[in-house]
Scaffold this active site. Structure first.
Site, PDB file in Angstrom:
ATOM      1  N   GLU A  38      77.134  20.962  62.575  1.00  0.00           N
ATOM      2  CA  GLU A  38      77.005  20.065  63.715  1.00  0.00           C
ATOM      3  C   GLU A  38      78.425  19.703  64.139  1.00  0.00           C
ATOM      4  OE1 GLU A  38      74.781  16.479  63.001  1.00  0.00           O
ATOM      5  OE2 GLU A  38      75.225  15.732  65.014  1.00  0.00           O
ATOM      6  N   ARG A  98      74.585  20.717  47.158  1.00  0.00           N
ATOM      7  CA  ARG A  98      75.815  20.345  47.858  1.00  0.00           C
ATOM      8  C   ARG A  98      76.967  20.324  46.876  1.00  0.00           C
ATOM      9  NH1 ARG A  98      74.754  17.555  52.631  1.00  0.00           N
ATOM     10  NH2 ARG A  98      76.863  16.830  52.900  1.00  0.00           N
ATOM     11  N   LYS A 121      81.120  13.541  56.617  1.00  0.00           N
ATOM     12  CA  LYS A 121      81.875  13.491  57.871  1.00  0.00           C
ATOM     13  C   LYS A 121      81.950  12.070  58.427  1.00  0.00           C
ATOM     14  CE  LYS A 121      79.567  17.022  59.511  1.00  0.00           C
ATOM     15  NZ  LYS A 121      79.003  18.021  60.437  1.00  0.00           N
TER      16      LYS A 121
HETATM   17  P1  ATP Z   1      78.122  15.671  56.284  1.00  0.00           P
HETATM   18  O1  ATP Z   1      77.172  15.040  55.346  1.00  0.00           O
HETATM   19  O2  ATP Z   1      79.518  15.777  55.753  1.00  0.00           O
HETATM   20  O3  ATP Z   1      78.095  15.116  57.661  1.00  0.00           O
HETATM   21  P2  ATP Z   1      76.399  17.752  57.120  1.00  0.00           P
HETATM   22  O4  ATP Z   1      75.496  18.390  56.145  1.00  0.00           O
HETATM   23  O5  ATP Z   1      75.817  16.779  58.048  1.00  0.00           O
HETATM   24  O6  ATP Z   1      77.655  17.196  56.361  1.00  0.00           O
HETATM   25  P3  ATP Z   1      76.603  19.986  58.863  1.00  0.00           P
HETATM   26  O7  ATP Z   1      77.561  20.192  59.948  1.00  0.00           O
HETATM   27  O8  ATP Z   1      75.190  19.722  59.229  1.00  0.00           O
HETATM   28  O9  ATP Z   1      77.175  18.828  57.975  1.00  0.00           O
HETATM   29  O10 ATP Z   1      76.693  21.150  57.795  1.00  0.00           O
HETATM   30  C1  ATP Z   1      76.703  22.513  58.086  1.00  0.00           C
HETATM   31  C2  ATP Z   1      76.281  23.275  56.869  1.00  0.00           C
HETATM   32  O11 ATP Z   1      77.138  22.980  55.780  1.00  0.00           O
HETATM   33  C3  ATP Z   1      74.877  22.897  56.450  1.00  0.00           C
HETATM   34  O12 ATP Z   1      74.160  24.068  56.143  1.00  0.00           O
HETATM   35  C4  ATP Z   1      75.083  22.031  55.248  1.00  0.00           C
HETATM   36  O13 ATP Z   1      73.995  22.131  54.395  1.00  0.00           O
HETATM   37  C5  ATP Z   1      76.373  22.581  54.662  1.00  0.00           C
HETATM   38  N1  ATP Z   1      77.105  21.545  53.920  1.00  0.00           N
HETATM   39  C6  ATP Z   1      77.509  20.340  54.352  1.00  0.00           C
HETATM   40  N2  ATP Z   1      78.087  19.632  53.379  1.00  0.00           N
HETATM   41  C7  ATP Z   1      78.059  20.415  52.267  1.00  0.00           C
HETATM   42  C8  ATP Z   1      78.499  20.256  50.912  1.00  0.00           C
HETATM   43  N3  ATP Z   1      79.088  19.135  50.488  1.00  0.00           N
HETATM   44  N4  ATP Z   1      78.299  21.280  50.058  1.00  0.00           N
HETATM   45  C9  ATP Z   1      77.716  22.423  50.471  1.00  0.00           C
HETATM   46  N5  ATP Z   1      77.273  22.627  51.709  1.00  0.00           N
HETATM   47  C10 ATP Z   1      77.434  21.647  52.613  1.00  0.00           C
HETATM   48 MG    MG Z   2      74.213  17.278  59.340  1.00  0.00          MG
END
Ligand code: ATP
Ligand code: MG
Length: 578
Positions: A52, A276, A286
């Site tokens: 995102e 994760r 984020k």
């Molecule tokens: P955040 O919690 O930091 O905002 P998010 O999951 O909302 O992270 P996205 O932009 O939706 O961020 O993530 C893109 C991809 O990266 C998704 O498939 C998500 O599952 C993966 N991802 C995000 N954070 C992690 C992490 N700490 N470890 C492994 N994969 C991750």
């Molecule tokens: Mg997300």
């Protein structure tokens, strides 16, 4: 611990390519192997990385990227980069650009570049299809009421009074939502599934909300936007993604994605979930990282203390080190916490192989060699990298007045202190043996100058009579040294779990006040005068350092990437012994 490389087929220009080693399998890879065996997707492997664009990528995303791209590469498949841009109020093109840059920097190349917003027309048409099939309805409940009606894990939900509207009324209202007749939050479109489902995601989830907001790509074309859960699975399906890998928190959403796919009769992408990445002393959210930036707790998303990819790049971490780390941590179905020291171990391991060695003095103490000719300058031969025979040698100027590290001299040496002290002989790296004779002090009784003598026959570092010295110290010639600013970083947070706080406190209470120390007047050997931004070096005996983009002509700035001491290697040794 298994340390293995995850070779990447696509490399950025100039990046060293990794040797192909046998890969350890994991359950995601096994799923693909099985599907290939049963020909489930006609031998296709199509993955996607779906960020995102509401922030910069961090080291957790690197894990997901290595899986999405790495597994597709291994099986001759394809990977799309898809921006999940369904929330116009939080998303910006700045993030879109940085995400692309970071994925490329990590060494990966996407096949298709897509946006969920590319599919807004199709998603709208599918919503109409679901309404016509009696599978979606417009609800007038407020957000609070919807929450209240949803029930809890132990209490079933309650039907909305609008749940049984006719197809005609739903079509009419949905079209008017689209046309902008209603204010934000006044109505939503919901899937009609089951308000008593044990899975809360299936209790008539919201598909569309009204948001009169400009979108970074579609501008003002839309005032209704699909929810992530309505857009994600269908976006995968449109791209004919075979293996849709995401983190564990989406496991409970999978039945909903499958429900949409079944109702619409579209291509069934298959989702699998993995853990994760969590790291000690590090926050990977984020939202919280954005807060650090907005409150000025760090200098920006690319502050070298940030766990963002642009932050650790600026700090000096290499893409190879990050990929090796991601390969070594593996994947599982339970969430754990990885030691930050392990990431640092992989950074050291990579830099040790390729960072040229140089001499730099961070806290200078003047040394005068009284018996060395006043105007003589000798060019000493120094090895660029003992780990890499091809890296060659360079010349380092030696003269009568040098700088050494303040730490490398003690007027009253404690026991087992073998560096320079009155009467003690030490080796100057690539130089001579010197013996300290006397000191000069300032008004505060601090040593500001050490007077020594040198032994001409020890040039290059060995005595013809075979006598030994117990220590070798680094130095730079005062007349030739260049000045530099050096930024020394420590952990950004003081707690292993930075989100653990006392009641009423925020995670920012755990920020480490000593996470940045600026050394304004370090002295470097002159070969570093024109070091390029982002180039990395080992400062002998001190650690790995990288040129910061803040550098200006005549004023070079270095970041300490990581110190030399490898605490992780020690931890590993200890656990091996057990
Ligand atoms: P955040 O919690 O930091 O905002 P998010 O999951 O909302 O992270 P996205 O932009 O939706 O961020 O993530 C893109 C991809 O990266 C998704 O498939 C998500 O599952 C993966 N991802 C995000 N954070 C992690 C992490 N700490 N470890 C492994 N994969 C991750
Ligand atoms: Mg997300």
């Amino acid at each position: 611990m298994k340390v293995s490389m995850n070779p990447v087929k696509h490399e950025t220009a100039g990046a060293e390519s990794a040797p192909a080693e046998p890969r350890p399998s994991n359950f995601l890879r096994d799923i693909i192997l099985d599907d290939l065996k049963t020909n489930k997707f006609q031998g296709r492997v199509q993955t996607r990385f779906p960020p995102e664009p509401n922030g910069y990528l961090h080291i957790g995303h690197a894990k997901a990227i290595c899986l999405d791209f790495g597994l597709a590469d291994e099986f001759g498949g394809h990977t799309n980069l898809r921006f999940d841009d369904t929330n116009p109020s939080k998303e910006e093109t700045e993030y879109v650009d940085s995400i692309q840059e970071d994925v490329k920097w990590l060494g990966f190349h996407w096949d298709g570049l897509f946006y969920a917003s590319d599919y807004f027309d199709q998603l709208y048409a599918w919503a109409v299809q679901l309404i016509k099939a009696g599978k979606a309805y417009v609800d007038d409940l407020s957000a609070d009421e919807i929450r209240e009606y949803r029930g809890t894990l132990t209490k079933p939900g309650k039907d909305s009074p609008h749940r049984n509207r006719s197809v005609e009324e739903n079509l009419n209202l949905f079209e008017r939502m689209w046309a902008g007749e209603f204010p934000d939050g006044s109505r939503v479109l919901r899937a009609k599934i089951d308000m008593a489902s044990p899975n809360l995601n299936l209790r008539d989830p919201v598909m569309y909300r009204i948001l009169h907001a400009e979108h970074h790509r579609t501008g003002n074309k839309w005032c209704i936007y699909p929810m992530y859960d309505y857009a994600h699975g269908q976006s995968d399906s449109i791209e004919r993604v075979t293996h849709s890998m995401c983190t564990l928190e989406f496991e409970d959403h999978r039945p909903l994605y499958n429900w949409f796919i079944q109702q619409l009769g579209i291509f069934p992408s298959q989702q699998s979930e993995f853990d994760r990445l969590n790291l000690t002393y590090t926050l990977l959210s984020k939202r919280k990282l954005l807060q650090l930036v907005q409150e000025g707790r760090v200098s920006g998303w690319d502050d070298p203390r940030m766990p963002t990819l642009c932050g650790i790049r600026r700090r000096g971490y290499t893409p190879e080190a990050i990929r090796n780390f991601c390969g070594a941590i593996g994947v599982s179905k339970t969430t754990g916490v990885i030691e930050l020291a392990m990431l640092e171990h992989f950074v050291r391991e990579d830099l040790n192989k390729r960072a040229p060695r140089v001499m730099a003095v961070l806290r200078p103490l003047k040394v005068v060699i009284d018996n060395y000719p006043e105007n003589l300058v000798e060019e000493m031969d120094a090895v660029n990298n003992p780990e890499d025979a091809g890296a060659g040698t360079r010349k380092v100027p030696f003269s009568r007045v040098l700088y050494i590290e303040q730490d490398d001299f003690r007027e009253d040496p404690p026991k087992q202190y073998y560096r320079l002290s009155p009467g003690r002989e030490v080796r100057l790296r690539y130089g001579y043996f010197i013996t300290a004779k006397s000191v000069v002090k300032n008004d505060r009784e601090e040593v500001v100058e050490v007077h020594c003598t040198y032994e001409p026959a020890t040039r290059g570092g060995n005595a013809p009579d075979g006598r030994k010295v117990k220590s070798t110290i680094h130095w730079v010639s005062a007349a030739h040294a260049i000045n530099a600013e050096v930024r020394i970083y420590d952990k950004l947070f003081t707690k292993e779990d930075p989100s653990q706080v006392e009641e009423g406190q925020e995670f920012t209470a755990n920020l480490n006040p000593g996470s940045l120390e600026v050394i304004a007047q370090a002295k470097l050997e002159p070969s570093l005068a024109n070091a390029a931004v982002e180039s990395r070096y080992q400062f002998e005996r001190l650690g790995y350092f990288c040129v910061d983009p803040d550098s200006r002509p005549g004023r070079i700035v270095f970041n300490r990437t990581v110190a030399l001491k490898d605490t992780w290697a020690k931890v590993e040794k200890k656990t091996e012994k057990k």
